[in-house]
Design a protein around this motif. Structure first.
Motif, mmCIF file in Angstrom:
data_model
loop_
_atom_site.group_PDB
_atom_site.id
_atom_site.type_symbol
_atom_site.label_atom_id
_atom_site.label_comp_id
_atom_site.label_asym_id
_atom_site.label_seq_id
_atom_site.Cartn_x
_atom_site.Cartn_y
_atom_site.Cartn_z
ATOM 1 N N LEU A 214 44.469 35.759 58.251
ATOM 2 C CA LEU A 214 44.238 34.659 57.312
ATOM 3 C C LEU A 214 43.008 34.969 56.463
ATOM 4 O O LEU A 214 41.940 35.270 56.999
ATOM 5 N N SER A 215 43.181 34.868 55.155
ATOM 6 C CA SER A 215 42.024 35.005 54.275
ATOM 7 C C SER A 215 41.297 33.675 54.269
ATOM 8 O O SER A 215 41.738 32.718 53.653
ATOM 9 N N LEU A 216 40.196 33.638 54.986
ATOM 10 C CA LEU A 216 39.494 32.370 55.203
ATOM 11 C C LEU A 216 38.398 32.170 54.145
ATOM 12 O O LEU A 216 38.404 31.192 53.410
ATOM 13 N N VAL A 290 32.160 41.591 49.553
ATOM 14 C CA VAL A 290 33.044 41.439 48.395
ATOM 15 C C VAL A 290 32.906 42.647 47.461
ATOM 16 O O VAL A 290 31.815 43.196 47.298
ATOM 17 N N ASN A 291 34.027 43.082 46.918
ATOM 18 C CA ASN A 291 33.990 44.166 45.933
ATOM 19 C C ASN A 291 33.898 43.535 44.557
ATOM 20 O O ASN A 291 34.862 42.944 44.097
ATOM 21 N N PRO A 292 32.751 43.667 43.921
ATOM 22 C CA PRO A 292 32.594 42.994 42.626
ATOM 23 C C PRO A 292 33.625 43.525 41.631
ATOM 24 O O PRO A 292 33.881 44.728 41.589
ATOM 25 N N ILE A 293 34.233 42.626 40.869
ATOM 26 C CA ILE A 293 35.160 43.063 39.829
ATOM 27 C C ILE A 293 34.567 42.753 38.467
ATOM 28 O O ILE A 293 33.740 41.859 38.328
ATOM 29 N N GLN A 294 35.024 43.514 37.512
ATOM 30 C CA GLN A 294 34.429 43.455 36.177
ATOM 31 C C GLN A 294 34.533 42.063 35.549
ATOM 32 O O GLN A 294 33.650 41.619 34.849
#
Ligand code: SAH
Length: 352
Positions: A214-216, A290-294
């Motif tokens: 589950l993505s909590l 978290v992988n920062p996104i543009q």
């Protein structure tokens, strides 16, 4: 006449269809073996079938065979990232990771996604389309052929929300774990969901033994809603209730994914609330920086915050791991290869 997707058929369905074409059942077993064990891409490769039969098959069926448009191999840890093209030119992303316990493939379940999680690259352009069961399978098949090594684990954690493509997901799981196919143990298959309650409850009743993740991403409805639009539809109490039901019916321990976003969900108070929330659940927490996104300005928590968050959970007897980042040097995580590709190489002006 529309051609039938032969790689998405069960052995029973294939047998039935071939019987209608007046072929005996052993032919269905041969073809099934070619497709799902020997991983053949063309009827002409099925050398124990008469040529006339191969011709007839090609008039009735098509074989899904994904073409890699880009493969990146990490110099750091051997991780491979694949971009595959679907027939109409849409691209999807899959990842191969080598662990001590075996090789793991992360597959996409949809091209794009319509869930809109704020930190996720896959959802920026919305949903393009659902993937066929054969297109989910073939990500694993092509990668196993390319690496020459057996795949032992599959995680449905690439682009897309698997519960939003439910029927194809179930068929995919049954084919992938079929004893006459790759025979990957259901226990080694993980389905990750953003928390679609009816989907979780349905999956609990399928009689499968897959792991549910589950993505909590937050211990309160408020924080979840900030990061994930779906949380407005399904409150945390219902989501966790459905997860508990999944555990009770399948006996499978749950995984809770928690992407740490600086200043949003990474404070000690959130760690404490999370520990309280998960105490009665049978599972473990996977912390993902978290992988920062543009497109968004979410930032990674500092290493010390991540460690402090982990310590609080551990003090409260919650099992927790920090996800090791794989393939950092090859543009890795979470749909970023695909979105980079779409941004740079696939602008409409490139098409002819
Ligand atoms: N739709 C499913 C599976 C896809 S994503 C789901 O929501 O679970 C797999 C995991 O990666 C999810 O936990 C998702 O929230 C997380 N994720 C997506 N983008 C991320 C990013 N940029 N940084 C960290 N985790 C991310």
């Amino acid at each position: 006449m529309d051609l039938t997707d032969i790689k998405s058929l069960t052995l029973e369905e294939l047998t039935l269809q071939l019987t209608e074409m007046t072929f005996p059942p052993f032919r269905a077993r041969q073809i099934y073996q070619w497709l799902h064990e020997k991983l053949a891409d063309r009827f002409d490769d099925m050398t124990n079938l008469p040529e006339s039969m191969r011709k007839q098959l090609a008039e009735h069926f098509f074989i899904t065979a994904l073409k890699p448009v880009e493969v990146k191999i990490s110099k750091v840890d051997g991780t491979r990232k694949y971009l595959f093209a679907l027939p109409e030119g849409i691209v999807i992303e899959s990842v191969w990771m080598k662990y001590r316990h075996g090789n793991s493939v992360c597959i996409s379940s949809q091209a794009g996604c319509r869930m809109g999680c704020r930190f996720c690259a896959s959802t920026i352009l919305g949903l393009e389309r659902n993937l066929l069961p054969s297109e989910m399978l073939d990500q694993v098949y092509q990668i196993q052929k390319d690496t020459g090594e057996r795949v032992s684990n599959v995680v449905v954690m690439g682009s897309g929300e698997p519960m939003d493509n439910y029927d194809h997901l179930i068929r995919f799981i049954r084919l992938l774990s079929h004893e006459k196919g790759l025979n990957i143990s259901q226990r080694n298959i993980t389905v990750s969901t953003c928390g679609i309650v009816p989907g979780i409850r349905r999956l609990a009743k399928e009689g499968l033994a897959v792991t549910l993740a589950l993505s909590l991403h937050g211990p309160t409805d408020q924080i979840r809603q900030e990061l994930m639009p779906i949380a407005r539809k399904y409150p945390l109490s219902e989501v966790l209730g459905a997860c508990y039901e999944y555990y009770e019916r399948t006996g499978r321990r749950l995984t809770f994914e928690y992407s740490l976003v600086k200043g949003v969900n990474d404070r000690p108070e959130e760690a404490k609330a999370l520990a309280l929330l998960l105490k009665p659940m049978h599972g473990h927490v996977n912390l993902i920086p978290v992988n920062p996104i543009q497109e968004r300005n979410y930032r990674q928590s500092s290493l010390s915050n991540i460690q402090a968050f982990k310590n609080i959970l551990e003090k409260n007897e919650i099992n927790v791991t920090i996800r090791r980042e794989m393939g950092r040097d090859i543009h890795g995580a979470c749909g970023q290869l695909r979105s980079q590709y779409l941004r740079t190489k696939h602008s409409p002006s490139d098409e002819n």
